[in-house]
Write a protein that holds these residues in place. Structure first.
Motif, PDB file in Angstrom:
ATOM      1  N   THR A  35      -3.983   1.779 -13.254  1.00 13.28           N
ATOM      2  CA  THR A  35      -2.793   1.168 -12.654  1.00 13.28           C
ATOM      3  C   THR A  35      -3.286   0.073 -11.710  1.00 13.28           C
ATOM      4  O   THR A  35      -4.441   0.109 -11.261  1.00 13.28           O
ATOM      5  CB  THR A  35      -1.945   2.185 -11.863  1.00 13.28           C
ATOM      6  OG1 THR A  35      -2.711   2.688 -10.770  1.00 13.28           O
ATOM      7  CG2 THR A  35      -1.504   3.333 -12.758  1.00 13.28           C
ATOM      8  N   GLN A  37      -4.288  -2.079  -8.482  1.00 17.44           N
ATOM      9  CA  GLN A  37      -4.652  -1.784  -7.086  1.00 17.44           C
ATOM     10  C   GLN A  37      -4.360  -3.035  -6.272  1.00 17.44           C
ATOM     11  O   GLN A  37      -5.097  -4.014  -6.325  1.00 17.44           O
ATOM     12  CB  GLN A  37      -6.117  -1.400  -6.968  1.00 17.44           C
ATOM     13  CG  GLN A  37      -6.531  -0.951  -5.565  1.00 17.44           C
ATOM     14  CD  GLN A  37      -7.207  -2.036  -4.752  1.00 17.44           C
ATOM     15  OE1 GLN A  37      -8.322  -2.433  -5.048  1.00 17.44           O
ATOM     16  NE2 GLN A  37      -6.528  -2.512  -3.712  1.00 17.44           N
ATOM     17  N   PHE A  74      -3.356   3.878  -6.414  1.00 16.40           N
ATOM     18  CA  PHE A  74      -3.736   3.501  -7.769  1.00 16.40           C
ATOM     19  C   PHE A  74      -4.376   4.692  -8.472  1.00 16.40           C
ATOM     20  O   PHE A  74      -4.742   5.691  -7.833  1.00 16.40           O
ATOM     21  CB  PHE A  74      -4.705   2.307  -7.756  1.00 16.40           C
ATOM     22  CG  PHE A  74      -5.986   2.573  -7.010  1.00 16.40           C
ATOM     23  CD1 PHE A  74      -7.105   3.047  -7.670  1.00 16.40           C
ATOM     24  CD2 PHE A  74      -6.072   2.355  -5.639  1.00 16.40           C
ATOM     25  CE1 PHE A  74      -8.293   3.294  -6.988  1.00 16.40           C
ATOM     26  CE2 PHE A  74      -7.248   2.599  -4.943  1.00 16.40           C
ATOM     27  CZ  PHE A  74      -8.361   3.069  -5.623  1.00 16.40           C
TER      28      PHE A  74
END
Length: 271
Positions: A35, A37, A74
């Motif tokens: 995902t 950051q 994240f």
């Protein structure tokens, strides 16, 4: 395996205060992100990234007066394999080291090679060069310093740690990497996330972690004097000569850190 990591930091400033932030994961780990950051700010803050002289991704901001919260969360991929221990890694002669590695043999703000040089040679001069010498240093520092979160001192140097025999993870790292430098082993300071993954959870609050890397056999290898055992799930944020180069924030004016929460944990699948 997958690891969820992130933080929430709140600073209180009296006036608008320029700041440098070292809060991004290292470029070498960005390929593992599952995902995004990205840094988020509670107030309207103009922020932009730059790459420092060590290759770290840093952020410039001016925090407004009042409270500003900086946060990120994240998910990153990790192999789940304990760190490699290079038992046969050889130590280079100084004349054979790459030019860009030489700086990590020199003394620095927290790493007084001049004060610890004779001590290092007396203790480790008879130990075989290469990883055996690094391991002997790790073993010494691991038992010489007592971890005490309540006695953290941001002014404590490697020599202070040697004398006081107490500290936190950065003090273990500073002393061990300084002793390595004294023995002509290039060593650089590292900061990042290290959760209690596949180990007994620590009762101490979660924090960013400090460790170091040594240059042997043409590669940089992880070394951790506080834990002194291969770990799983270490996420590098930044590298430098010592903690001076990689503080989570540098403020150019009064700024008080009033909230500090760090999360690093394995994502457990329910499937």
């Amino acid at each position: 395996m997958q690891i969820k990591a992130g933080y929430t930091l709140t600073y209180t400033c009296v006036t608008p205060t320029p700041m440098l932030l070292c809060l991004n994961i290292h470029p070498s780990r960005r390929g593992d992100l599952l995902t995004p950051q990205e840094l988020s700010f509670s107030q309207g803050v103009k922020a932009w990234d730059y790459t420092d002289s060590f290759g770290n991704t840093c952020t410039r901001v001016t925090a407004p007066a009042g409270k500003t919260t900086i946060s990120t969360e994240f998910v990153v991929y990790d192999s789940g394999v304990p760190e490699y221990v290079p038992l046969d890694a050889v130590q280079h002669e100084v004349r054979d080291l790459p030019d860009d590695v030489l700086v990590f043999l020199l003394g620095s703000r927290y790493c007084e090679t001049d004060k610890l040089g004779d001590i290092a040679w007396q203790m480790f001069g008879s130990v075989a060069p290469g990883w055996p010498r690094v391991q002997a240093i790790l073993d010494f520092v691991h038992t010489h310093i007592r971890f005490d979160y309540q006695l953290a001192d941001r002014t404590r140097s490697a020599y202070d740690g040697y004398l006081q025999q107490v500290g936190v993870c950065r003090d273990f790292a500073h002393l061990a990497l300084t002793l390595c430098r004294c023995m002509n082993i290039p060593a650089r300071y590292c900061t990042g996330y290290l959760g209690d993954i596949k180990v007994t959870p620590s009762p101490s609050p979660m924090d960013f972690s400090g460790w170091f890397e040594v240059y042997l056999g043409g590669h940089w290898y992880t070394a951790d004097a506080r834990h002194n055992t291969p770990r799983v799930g270490r996420i590098l944020m930044a590298i430098g000569r010592d903690a001076t180069d990689v503080p989570i924030s540098t403020q150019f004016g009064p700024a008080l850190l009033t909230e500090f929460v760090v999360v690093t944990e394995e994502v457990i699948s329910l499937a």
